[in-house]
Scaffold this active site. Structure first.
Site, mmCIF file in Angstrom:
data_model
loop_
_atom_site.group_PDB
_atom_site.id
_atom_site.type_symbol
_atom_site.label_atom_id
_atom_site.label_comp_id
_atom_site.label_asym_id
_atom_site.label_seq_id
_atom_site.Cartn_x
_atom_site.Cartn_y
_atom_site.Cartn_z
ATOM 1 C CD GLU A 1 6.522 -5.734 -1.907
ATOM 2 O OE1 GLU A 1 7.360 -4.816 -1.933
ATOM 3 O OE2 GLU A 1 6.342 -6.450 -0.918
ATOM 4 N N GLY B 1 2.558 -13.538 16.596
ATOM 5 C CA GLY B 1 3.047 -12.193 16.862
ATOM 6 C C GLY B 1 4.412 -12.148 17.525
ATOM 7 C CD1 TRP C 1 8.673 -9.634 12.291
ATOM 8 C CD2 TRP C 1 6.847 -10.425 11.258
ATOM 9 N NE1 TRP C 1 8.981 -9.799 10.965
ATOM 10 C CE2 TRP C 1 7.883 -10.276 10.307
ATOM 11 C CE3 TRP C 1 5.595 -10.904 10.831
ATOM 12 C CZ2 TRP C 1 7.719 -10.599 8.960
ATOM 13 C CZ3 TRP C 1 5.432 -11.228 9.496
ATOM 14 C CH2 TRP C 1 6.498 -11.066 8.566
ATOM 15 N NE ARG D 1 -3.722 -0.812 9.462
ATOM 16 C CZ ARG D 1 -3.330 -1.730 8.589
ATOM 17 N NH1 ARG D 1 -3.783 -2.985 8.671
ATOM 18 N NH2 ARG D 1 -2.486 -1.416 7.636
ATOM 19 C CG ASP E 1 4.096 -8.540 -0.556
ATOM 20 O OD1 ASP E 1 5.100 -8.950 -1.106
ATOM 21 O OD2 ASP E 1 4.034 -7.470 0.084
ATOM 22 N NE ARG F 1 -4.404 -0.276 -1.113
ATOM 23 C CZ ARG F 1 -3.538 0.452 -1.830
ATOM 24 N NH1 ARG F 1 -2.407 -0.080 -2.260
ATOM 25 N NH2 ARG F 1 -3.820 1.696 -2.141
ATOM 26 C CD GLU F 2 -1.086 -4.570 6.318
ATOM 27 O OE1 GLU F 2 -2.203 -4.020 6.461
ATOM 28 O OE2 GLU F 2 -0.017 -3.926 6.418
ATOM 29 C CD GLU G 1 5.582 -11.000 3.779
ATOM 30 O OE1 GLU G 1 5.519 -11.181 5.012
ATOM 31 O OE2 GLU G 1 6.021 -9.958 3.283
ATOM 32 C CB THR H 1 -2.280 -11.321 0.595
ATOM 33 O OG1 THR H 1 -3.497 -10.852 1.190
ATOM 34 C CG2 THR H 1 -2.355 -12.828 0.416
ATOM 35 C CG ASN H 2 0.345 -5.311 2.034
ATOM 36 O OD1 ASN H 2 -0.631 -4.652 1.673
ATOM 37 N ND2 ASN H 2 1.236 -4.865 2.892
#
Ligand SMILES: *[C@@H]1O[C@H](CO)[C@@H](O)[C@H](O)[C@H]1NC(C)=O
Length: 281
Positions: A96, A195, A191, A266, A98, A124-125, A100, A114-115
């Site tokens: 995919e 957030g 979200w 993260r 992306d 992988r944002e 958004e 994006t990802n």
């Protein structure tokens, strides 16, 4: 005309047919019970109200290609809404790519999220602000996907690159599953904006996103194979030249607001291997 000239004309007609696309023949409104519609002038609109959002998808599947779409995002207070625009394959280990667009209250910036998923793995944002107001006018959002890399473009400016380092570093790359183009407008007030702090204001509904000028210069998948060999466009070998790399750096420096490759909370120091390919900053 000689036979040769006739053939040449036929060939050019064929190339043009592959390079441009038409909403009415290439896109199906796939959900939303009438909330997505074709308008005159090769224009398409998706809308969202309390009852439902809406979406469309390409009829064809592609294995490599370049897609361009002009999109004008939800006007005014679009907080809580998400407009998606992405390529995706099907099945559990899907690929995919992306875009958004996360809405916001009037006067505050959209976030472009994006990802990239390859063989089922995402996370992988990268997120950006834009250097213009995406609700004021149409802008062109493009995905270039060829065997060397994926590049996300906004009005021709590269904002993200995902290189194919599968053979050198073992990072799976989308290369064997055909993908369709999808777009949708839906509610994600839990979200999307700050957030989830800012909820959708339903008194502003229906929310509307507009699309025009869809172009797919791509290898169309049919009967289990890609009909690519005869008609690869310039996109097939396209990559970032020095000017493109400089623009990408400009975007990353000035407009990038989140990058998974720098998120030490993260990942600690154990960043995914493709992060070592990321350019500064
Ligand atoms: C909305 O505006 C606020 C305040 O400027 C900002 O922090 C946020 O990143 C913006 N975008 C979204 C989608 O929340």
């Amino acid at each position: 005309m000689s036979n040769g000239q006739i053939l040449q004309v036929l060939f050019l007609a064929l190339v043009v047919a592959v390079a441009s696309a038409d909403f009415n023949t290439d896109i199906d409104i796939s959900w939303g019970a009438g909330r997505g519609k074709f308008l005159n002038g090769n224009l398409l609109q998706l809308s969202l109200d309390r009852g439902s959002g809406s979406g469309f998808r390409s009829r064809a599947e592609y294995l490599y290609g370049r897609v361009d779409m002009d999109i004008k995002l939800v006007l005014g207070n679009s907080a809580g809404t998400v407009t998606t625009y992405y390529l995706s394959s099907q099945g559990p280990t899907h690929d995919e790519i992306d875009f958004e667009f996360l809405g916001n209250v009037t006067g505050e910036p959209y976030i472009l999220h994006t990802n990239v998923f390859s063989q089922g793995k995402g996370n992988r944002e990268q997120q950006f602000y834009l250097w213009f107001d995406p609700r004021a006018d149409f802008h062109t959002y493009s995905i270039l996907w060829n065997p060397q890399q994926i590049i996300f473009y906004v009005d021709g400016t590269p904002i993200r690159e995902f290189r194919n380092i599968e053979s050198s570093a073992g990072v799976p790359y989308p290369k064997s599953q055909p993908m369709r183009l999808y777009s949708s407008l839906w509610d994600a007030e839990d979200w999307a904006t700050r957030g989830g702090l800012v909820k959708t204001d339903w008194s502003q509904a229906p929310f509307v996103a507009s699309y025009r000028n869809f172009r797919a210069d791509a290898c169309v998948w049919s009967s289990g194979r890609s009909a690519c060999s005869a008609s690869k466009g310039t996109w097939w070998a396209q990559s970032l030249d020095a000017g493109g790399a400089q623009k990408l750096r400009w975007v990353r420096k000035n407009y990038m607001i989140y990058n998974y490759c720098t998120d030490t909370k993260r990942f600690g120091q154990g960043f995914p291997p493709e992060c070592s390919q990321e350019m500064a900053p």
